[in-house]
Design a protein around this motif. Structure first.
Motif, short mmCIF file in Angstrom:
data_model
loop_
_atom_site.label_atom_id
_atom_site.label_comp_id
_atom_site.label_asym_id
_atom_site.label_seq_id
_atom_site.Cartn_x
_atom_site.Cartn_y
_atom_site.Cartn_z
N UNK A 1 0.87 -1.18 0.00
CA UNK A 1 0.00 0.00 0.00
C UNK A 1 0.90 1.22 0.00
N UNK A 2 1.48 1.57 -1.16
CA UNK A 2 2.44 2.68 -1.22
C UNK A 2 1.86 4.01 -0.76
N UNK A 3 0.54 4.18 -0.91
CA UNK A 3 -0.07 5.43 -0.47
C UNK A 3 0.00 5.61 1.04
N UNK B 1 -4.04 -7.31 -3.34
CA UNK B 1 -4.19 -6.03 -2.64
C UNK B 1 -4.67 -6.23 -1.21
N UNK B 2 -4.83 -5.10 -0.51
CA UNK B 2 -5.19 -5.14 0.91
C UNK B 2 -6.57 -5.75 1.16
N UNK B 3 -7.45 -5.76 0.15
CA UNK B 3 -8.78 -6.33 0.39
C UNK B 3 -8.71 -7.83 0.63
N UNK C 1 -6.68 -6.21 9.91
CA UNK C 1 -6.83 -5.36 11.10
C UNK C 1 -8.26 -5.54 11.56
N UNK C 2 -8.55 -5.15 12.78
CA UNK C 2 -9.92 -5.26 13.27
C UNK C 2 -10.87 -4.37 12.47
N UNK C 3 -10.34 -3.27 11.92
CA UNK C 3 -11.17 -2.32 11.19
C UNK C 3 -11.25 -2.64 9.71
N UNK C 4 -10.43 -3.57 9.20
CA UNK C 4 -10.43 -3.88 7.79
C UNK C 4 -9.19 -3.36 7.09
N UNK C 5 -9.33 -2.88 5.85
CA UNK C 5 -8.16 -2.43 5.07
C UNK C 5 -7.54 -1.17 5.66
N UNK C 6 -6.34 -0.81 5.22
CA UNK C 6 -5.63 0.34 5.81
C UNK C 6 -6.44 1.62 5.86
N UNK D 1 -1.10 9.25 12.40
CA UNK D 1 -1.69 10.38 11.67
C UNK D 1 -0.99 10.58 10.33
N UNK D 2 0.28 10.16 10.25
CA UNK D 2 1.06 10.35 9.02
C UNK D 2 1.00 9.13 8.09
N UNK D 3 0.55 8.00 8.59
CA UNK D 3 0.54 6.77 7.79
C UNK D 3 0.66 5.56 8.68
N UNK D 4 1.75 4.79 8.54
CA UNK D 4 1.96 3.60 9.37
C UNK D 4 3.39 3.59 9.90
#
Length: 632
Positions: free
Chosen positions: A127-129, A178-180, A185-190, A246-249
Motif C-alpha cells: 500500500x504505497x499510499x 491487494x489489501x482487500x 486489522x480489526x477495522x479492515x483495510x488500511x 496520523x502520518x501513515x503507518x
C-alpha cells in the motif's frame, strides 16, 4: 488421517516447538462487547495481540470452536459451514516470518502429507499510499520453500481479486493481492483503520482440487480467491507489525504472528474431497439424517448439508449454556434449530430430528470436547423441547393457512407463514395446491422483498442490541461489573449452590445477569439478595487480584461461568481479604473497582425467566444518598 488426527497432530507439532496449549474460549464471549459469538481463533486473544502479556507465555497453540451466524445463507453448497474449528498458533513478540512459514509448510507437507504442487500462496501486494511496502520477505521465503520441494514457483502480481477473475493466475504459484485480500486489522483495510489501530500483511495457503472444473459463473478465469470451489483456503498467517499513525503507518514495537487454519478445510485437503460434508467430522451426521429420512445424499445435498451443519452448531451452543429464546444468542439458536427442522420437512422428516443427533456429535468430538458427552442428556432435552415447540407452531400455521390465503397465495402470505409459523416457502406452495388455492405468479418477488427488509432490520438491530459481556470499560460499567460478582455470591447464599452464572450483559446504565434456577425468585428472596449485596458494599471490601493455578482457584472455592474453559492459570478476584475474611471469589478477566465502598447501593429492578431453567436479574447502582432518600 481423519479430522481428529489432524487436530491432535497440529497441537503436538507446535508443542514440540515450544508452544503452550491454551484452552478454547467459550462459544459465547463473556467479556467481549463486539460480538454475540466467538467467530475466530484470534478473537479471544485480541488483548494479547495488542500488547498485554499472556500468562501462558509468548508461544501459544489451540483449537477454537467458532460460530458465524452471518454465514447461514451460504450453507447448502459443498464448502461453507457456520460452525467450524480454527487451529491456531501465535507468537507474541517472539518468532516471525522466517520461522512461521517454514513450520507451516513442514506441517502441511510432512505431517499431513499434502502434495506441494497442490499448494498455492498469497502475499500482500503493498500500500504505497500509506508507506507500507509489499511483502517481498514472505515471497523470498515461499520461493525457497517451494524450491526445496523441486518447484520453480513463479510470482505474479494479481492486484485486486477482480483482476484475477479477468486475467487468471498467469502461471503464478505465489500471488500478490491487494489489501482487500491480504491485509488484516480489526477495522479492515488500511484506509478504514483509525489512528492507533494495529494491523499487518498476511500470507494465505490454498489447496487445489484438481478434479474440480472452473465455473465461469464466478468469473471468466479461475484464481485462488475464486468462489467456484476449485481452490480452498486452508490457512492464513497474519504478520501484525504496523500501527496506524496520523502520518501513515509505523512499525509496532512488538511484532506478532497470528495463524488460523480451519480444521474442516484441512480435512477436505487431507481426505481429498472438495465436499466439506464428506469429511470424517461431518459425514456421520449426514448419513444419520439420510437414514432417518430414508433418502440418499445425491439429490438431497442441500437439506442434508444444512441439517448436519446446524446440528453441530446447536449442540455446541447448548453446551455453552445457550437455550432457544426470542432474544440475543437464544434467538440465533432458535433460528438455526427451526431452519434445520424446516429442511427436515423438505425431505420427509416430521419428528425426532434434532435430539438423536446429539449422541453422534458427542461421539465425533469425544477426544477433544468430552464435556459434550457428559452433558448430552441435557443438550438433547433442550433440542427436543425446541423441536416440539416448533412443530406446535407449524400446526397452528396449518390452521391459519386458509385465513392467509383466502382466494390466492401471495408473496406476503408466504413470508408470514414462514416468519410466524415456520412454513418453508415450498410447503406453502404445496399446501396451496393441495387445497386448490391459486398461487400468485410473482409470489417469489414479494416474498424476497419482505425477506430483504427483515435482513436489513436484523443487521440494524444487531449494531445496538445485546452484545455479550461488557459494553465498555467506563467507570460506571466497571462498577456494575464488580457488583455482578457480589450479586452472584448473594444469589447462591439465598437460593443455593445450584445457582451458576449463565451469561451477563453490562452497560453503563445497568447490569443483566443470567443464572440457573428452576423457578421464579420470590420478592422476599430478592429483598434478601439485595440486602446481602448492599451489606458487602457497605463493608468497603477490597477487590484483591491474584493469578493462580486453575486447580488451586477451584480448591479455594472460586466461582466460574457455565460453559467456560480455563487454562493452567487463571485470574481470580476476591472481595475481601484473600487470606482472611472474604465475601466472594471469582475467576474473571474484566475490570474491577479497588474497593466495594465506591459502588453506592444496588437495586434489583426486575427478575424474570430467560429460558427453561434459567432466570434473569436486572439491576442498577444508585449513589448511597439517593438510594437512602428513596427508601425513606
Amino acid at each position: 488421517m481423519n479430522s481428529a488426527d489432524i487436530r491432535r497432530a497440529y497441537i503436538e507439532f507446535f508443542v514440540a516447538r515450544g508452544h503452550t496449549v491454551i484452552p478454547p474460549a467459550s462459544l459465547v464471549p463473556r467479556e467481549d462487547p463486539t460480538t454475540l459469538f466467538t467467530g475466530s481463533g484470534m478473537q479471544p486473544l485480541i488483548p494479547y495481540l495488542l500488547g498485554s502479556d499472556h500468562p501462558a507465555g509468548a508461544r501459544l497453540v489451540n483449537s477454537q470452536p467458532c460460530f458465524r451466524a452471518e454465514d447461514i445463507d451460504e450453507v447448502g453448497d459443498n464448502r461453507h459451514t457456520t460452525f467450524f474449528e480454527m487451529l491456531g498458533n501465535w507468537s507474541l513478540g517472539d518468532y516471525f516470518k522466517s520461522a512461521q512459514l517454514p513450520w507451516k509448510v513442514e506441517f502441511l507437507t510432512q505431517v499431513l502429507q499434502l502434495e506441494p504442487h497442490l499448494l498455492y500462496a498469497t502475499v500482500f501486494g503493498g500500500a504505497p499510499e500509506y508507506g507500507v511496502p509489499r511483502d517481498d520477505e514472505s515471497v523470498a521465503l515461499w520461493r525457497e520453500l517451494y524450491g526445496g520441494a523441486g518447484i520453480d514457483a513463479q510470482v505474479v502480481d494479481i492486484g485486486p481479486a477482480s483482476a484475477g477473475a479477468e486475467r487468471g493466475m498467469q502461471g503464478g504459484r505465489i500471488l500478490y493481492y491487494d489489501a482487500d485480500k491480504n491485509w488484516w486489522s480489526r477495522a479492515g483495510p488500511p484506509e478504514a483503520m483509525p489512528v492507533g489501530e494495529p494491523g499487518g500483511p498476511d500470507s494465505e495457503v490454498f489447496y487445489l482440487f484438481e478434479g474440480v472444473e472452473h465455473d465461469p459463473a464466478f468469473g471468466r478465469e479461475c484464481h485462488v480467491h475464486c468462489d467456484c470451489g476449485r481452490f480452498i483456503e486452508i490457512g492464513n498467517s497474519v504478520f501484525m507489525e504496523f500501527v496506524r499513525t496520523a502520518q501513515g503507518f509505523a512499525p509496532l514495537p512488538r511484532r506478532n504472528v497470528d495463524f488460523g487454519g480451519g480444521l474442516e478445510r484441512l480435512g477436505m485437503a487431507v481426505e481429498a474431497t472438495p465436499d466439506v460434508f464428506r469429511i470424517s467430522l461431518v459425514w456421520p451426521l449426514v448419513e444419520q439424517v439420510s437414514r432417518t429420512g430414508g433418502i440418499s445424499y445425491t439429490g438431497h445435498e442441500g437439506p442434508l448439508r444444512v441439517i448436519a451443519d446446524h446440528a453441530r452448531a446447536l449442540v455446541f451452543l447448548a453446551s455453552s449454556g445457550v437455550e432457544p429464546s426470542n432474544t440475543a444468542q437464544g434467538y440465533v439458536m432458535r433460528r438455526f434449530a427451526r431452519r434445520a427442522l424446516r429442511q427436515g420437512l423438505l425431505v420427509g422428516i416430521e419428528r425426532d430430528l434434532l435430539a438423536p443427533l446429539v449422541a453422534t456429535v458427542a461421539q465425533l468430538y469425544e477426544d477433544h470436547y468430552p464435556e459434550i458427552g457428559r452433558d448430552a442428556t441435557r443438550i438433547a432435552g433442550v433440542l427436543e423441547r425446541e423441536e416440539a415447540t416448533f412443530r406446535k407452531t407449524l400446526a397452528r400455521g396449518t390452521r391459519e393457512f386458509p385465513k392467509l390465503a383466502r382466494s390466492r397465495l401471495t408473496g406476503d402470505a408466504v413470508f408470514t407463514l414462514f416468519d410466524t409459523y415456520g412454513f418453508p416457502p415450498e410447503l406453502s406452495i404445496e399446501e396451496a395446491r393441495r387445497n386448490g388455492v391459486p398461487v400468485d405468479q410473482d409470489w417469489s418477488q414479494g416474498y424476497e422483498a419482505r425477506m430483504a427488509d427483515q435482513r436489513q432490520r436484523s443487521r440494524t438491530a444487531s449494531a445496538g442490541v445485546f452484545r455479550g459481556g461488557l459494553a465498555d470499560q467506563s467507570e460506571e460499567t466497571t462498577k456494575l461489573h464488580t457488583a455482578t460478582h457480589l450479586l452472584y455470591k448473594a444469589l447462591r447464599l439465598v437460593l443455593g449452590d445450584h445457582v451458576v452464572q449463565r451469561g451477563s450483559n453490562i452497560t453503563p446504565e445497568r447490569l443483566r445477569f443470567d443464572f440457573s434456577h428452576p423457578q421464579k425468585v420470590t420478592p422476599e428472596e430478592l429483598a434478601e439478595v439485595e440486602r446481602i449485596v448492599n451489606d458487602a458494599i457497605a463493608r468497603d471490601l477490597p477487590m484483591a487480584y491474584s493469578e493462580v493455578p486453575t486447580e488451586q482457584a477451584f480448591a479455594e472455592a472460586a466461582l466460574g461461568a457455565f460453559g467456560d474453559k480455563y487454562g493452567a492459570t487463571v485470574k481470580v478476584y476476591t472481595a475481601g481479604d484473600p487470606d482472611g475474611d472474604w465475601y466472594s471469589r471469582e475467576i474473571c478477566g474484566g475490570p474491577h473497582v479497588e474497593r466495594t465502598g465506591v459502588l453506592g447501593r444496588l437495586r434489583i429492578l426486575k427478575e424474570e425467566s430467560s429460558s427453561a431453567g434459567v432466570r434473569r436479574a436486572r439491576a442498577k447502582l444508585e449513589p448511597a444518598e439517593v438510594a437512602e432518600s428513596a427508601r425513606r
